[in-house]
Design a protein around this motif. Structure first.
Motif: not given
Ligand code: THG
Length: 647
Positions: A181-191, A214-216, A251-256
């Motif tokens: 998922l890329q867009d938090l508004l979409m996340v809500k609609a899909c939930i 993303e890489q950013t 690249e994911m490690a800090p988020h994890v």
């Protein structure tokens, strides 16, 4: 009884599968695989589509293979189970009307999902043993349109995800997953769509959510992980949270790590096999199975990751290595979600006790971009008052002129002045409040980085607003003026869409005047918010204050009563927030006098324990910037000490 997949999860680490797309490519399918042609399909809509398409090749539509080549998809699932997967994801990454419309088969969302789940179910049942059951997760991806950018609508998303999830549920999925998922508004609609699917099929299964960083270092639109987690945790239906795609494990490690320290839900991680390297115009993923396994080993032991798998470029060989390294391992004791696990028996997040809520690390609200803690060190939660049709002439004039850019600029100014949240109200006689909120909030959603407070008394306006802003907003407000019907409606909206709430001390007899009455109504309001499962920290009690500027004998004590009520509520309910529209105290006075009285009153309210205030922040002065004799006069006025003269 917890769902079987959660029971297995509670035993230890579960292993997901790896990529589907590369396995399909490796199957070297003939072009016919992408043509709907046999008139023998079970489903009438599929037959009709086959006739209409007249042998057209839908090359690239991997979801179509659930209909045309089920045996190929089943074989891929089987290879993953044989490699050690506990869970496979259905072949439905693009099974929504938005993606399928690119192939002119948008009406087949349900049938494709149904068949996809049946295929995965068959594979899972063949590989299950009593000791080691295998699971099917019905997984939908993000599609190709971003609702926060206006490329699609909430209603379309909710409808098509509901459709897809219904097929997946009826085909036998053990859990549902929203991934990449890329867009938090979409996340809500899909939930919301997923929950509707569960209600309509009468099959309640766990819901998992995974976002893509993303890489950013943020999600595609700039969302920080803290904002995503804060919003997701406002949805009790979401049982596990995590990340997949875009990057490799490095690249994911800090988020994890962040999730390990902050998430109250089990964590899922599915990295790509490293960052893609272009070779002959093709993306190649080079991370070896051993390296992926090594990273998962760290994720599990150090950050408490509970579900491990792979995304783009990962193969059964990767999954085999991961399963050997961490499959079934007991969860690490240090992860935040493990430390608090006793609070969520069966991973049931539906009703929050205050103790459960206290386990949440991210107490606050969020925008599309940022998390905003409710508790501000050395300050209070500053809620900007000027984005209000009743509270600012400038705002009202720009609203009347539909000057959305100007209205956005005004909000930016408040943000620049230091407001942590903006109170937004478009209620204005002669205009359509709901339409104005929709348009304005779609601008604010994109261009304002602080979270929003939705200021309206009308529940249809509140619902429309909740469908327009990403992140976790605060709804302003509920009260008992009508005896409770609206309280129930608005609290159920807050729960459904994930929001905090402001609760006013107003009942059938009107605005409470005495401290006792304010406290009594506050208790009644809190009883309701708790019944709806809102954690105490997501409730802002508003003791309200009348103006001291009218000179009315009746209201001379009113500010003091408010201060006493704030104190008592703080004592009784330490985790509940309190808020005030501070400027109300000085209505009717001259601007210079208002600044002083507002500042003084706010000062004493904060001393009494107020945690948030709706203010014009740049006009608030600290005590040391007001002349002592003026400060004393204002103080006397607030506390109704009668020796002063005030004009
Ligand atoms: N509690 C909660 N919400 C609220 C209030 C509250 N929302 C609205 C209001 N009260 C708080 N907001 C304002 C906004 C502006 C003013 C007062 C309260 C204000 N405005 C100037 C005036 O009317 O004189 C206008 C100045 C201008 O035109 O720029 O005073 O109590 N939960």
């Amino acid at each position: 009884m917890p769902a079987p997949i959660l029971e297995a999860l509670s035993e230890g680490v579960l292993i997901y599968d790896g990529a589907m797309g590369t396995q399909i490519q490796a199957a070297d399918l003939k072009p016919e695989a992408f043509i709907l042609n046999a008139p023998t399909y079970e489903h009438p809509r599929v037959q009709a589509a086959a006739e209409r398409l007249e042998g057209k090749n839908l090359d690239g539509c991997n979801e179509l293979l659930n209909i045309t080549r089920p045996e190929v998809i089943e074989a891929i699932h089987s290879r993953y189970f044989e490699a050690g997967s506990d869970i496979v994801e259905t072949n439905t990454f693009g099974a929504t009307s938005i993606v399928l419309a690119e192939y002119q088969i948008e009406e087949l969302v349900y049938e494709i999902s149904l068949e996809a789940a049946r295929i995965a179910r068959r594979a899972a049942d063949k590989h299950s043993t009593t000791r080691k059951p295998k699971f099917v997760v019905g997984a939908l991806g993000p599609g190709t349109k971003l609702v926060s950018l206006g490329q699609t609508t909430w209603a379309d998303l909710e409808a098509t995800y509901c459709d897809g999830f219904k097929g997946l549920l009826e085909g036998g999925a053990d859990a549902l997953l929203l991934e990449t998922l890329q867009d938090l508004l979409m996340v809500k609609a899909c939930i919301v769509g997923a929950q509707r699917a569960m209600a309509e099929t009468e099959r309640k299964v766990p819901l998992f959510v995974q976002v893509t960083m993303e890489q950013t270092g943020t999600m595609l639109l700039g969302t920080e992980m803290s904002a995503a987690l804060n919003m997701i945790e406002a949805f009790p239906a979401v049982v596990a949270f995590g990340i997949n795609c875009a990057t490799g494990p490095v690249e994911m490690a800090p988020h994890v790590r962040y999730l390990g320290q902050n998430s109250t839900r089990p964590i899922a991680v599915q990295p790509n096999a490293g960052l893609p390297i272009m070779e002959h115009g093709q993306a190649k993923y080079k991370l070896t199975p051993e390296d992926l396994a090594k990273h998962h080993d760290t994720f599990v032991s150090e950050f408490g990751v509970a579900m491990c798998g792979g995304c783009c470029g990962t193969t059964p060989a990767h999954i085999k290595a991961v399963a050997q390294a961490v499959g079934g391992r007991k969860h690490s004791a240090d992860a935040h979600w493990i430390k608090n696990r006793h609070l969520f028996p069966g991973f049931d997040f539906t009703m929050k006790t205050d103790e459960q809520a206290a386990a949440q690390s991210l107490v606050g609200c969020s925008s599309l971009y940022q998390f905003q803690p409710y508790h501000q060190d050395a300050s209070f939660l500053i809620v900007g008052e000027k984005t209000n049709a009743n509270g600012s002439r400038a705002f009202r004039d720009m609203l009347a002129a539909e000057n959305w850019e100007g209205l956005t600029e005004l909000a930016r100014e408040l943000e620049g002045e230091g407001s942590h949240v903006l109170d937004v109200c478009t209620a204005y006689v002669g205009r359509n409040e709901e339409r104005d909120m929709r348009i304005l909030l779609s601008h604010y959603n994109r261009h304002i980085t602080v979270p929003l407070m939705i200021d309206s008394t009308e529940w249809p306006v509140i619902e429309a607003s909740l469908q327009t802003v990403a992140g976790k907003p605060i709804v302003n407000s509920i009260n008992y003026e009508d005896g409770g019907g609206r309280v129930d409606k608005v609290l159920s909206l807050c729960r459904q869409y994930g929001a905090g709430v402001v609760a006013l001390t107003i009942d059938e007899d009107g605005m409470a005047k005495s401290a006792e009455k304010k406290v009594e109504i506050a208790d009644r309001l809190l009883k309701a918010t708790r019944e709806y499962g809102l954690p105490d920290h997501d409730v802002f009690l508003d003791c309200l204050t009348f103006t001291l500027g009218s000179g009315d004998e009746e209201f001379r004590e009113s500010a003091h009563e408010t201060i006493k009520a704030i104190e008592e509520i703080r004592r009784r309910h330490p985790r509940v927030n309190s808020i005030l529209g501070v400027s109300n105290v000085s209505f009717g006075l001259k601007p210079a006098t208002r600044q002083i009285l507002n500042s003084t009153f706010l000062h004493y309210c904060l001393e009494a324990g107020l945690t948030a205030a709706i203010v014009h922040f740049s006009k608030i002065k600290p005590e040391n910037q007001i002349e002592p004799d003026v400060w004393k006069i204002a103080t006397d006025l607030v506390y109704d000490r009668r020796e002063f003269a005030f004009r």
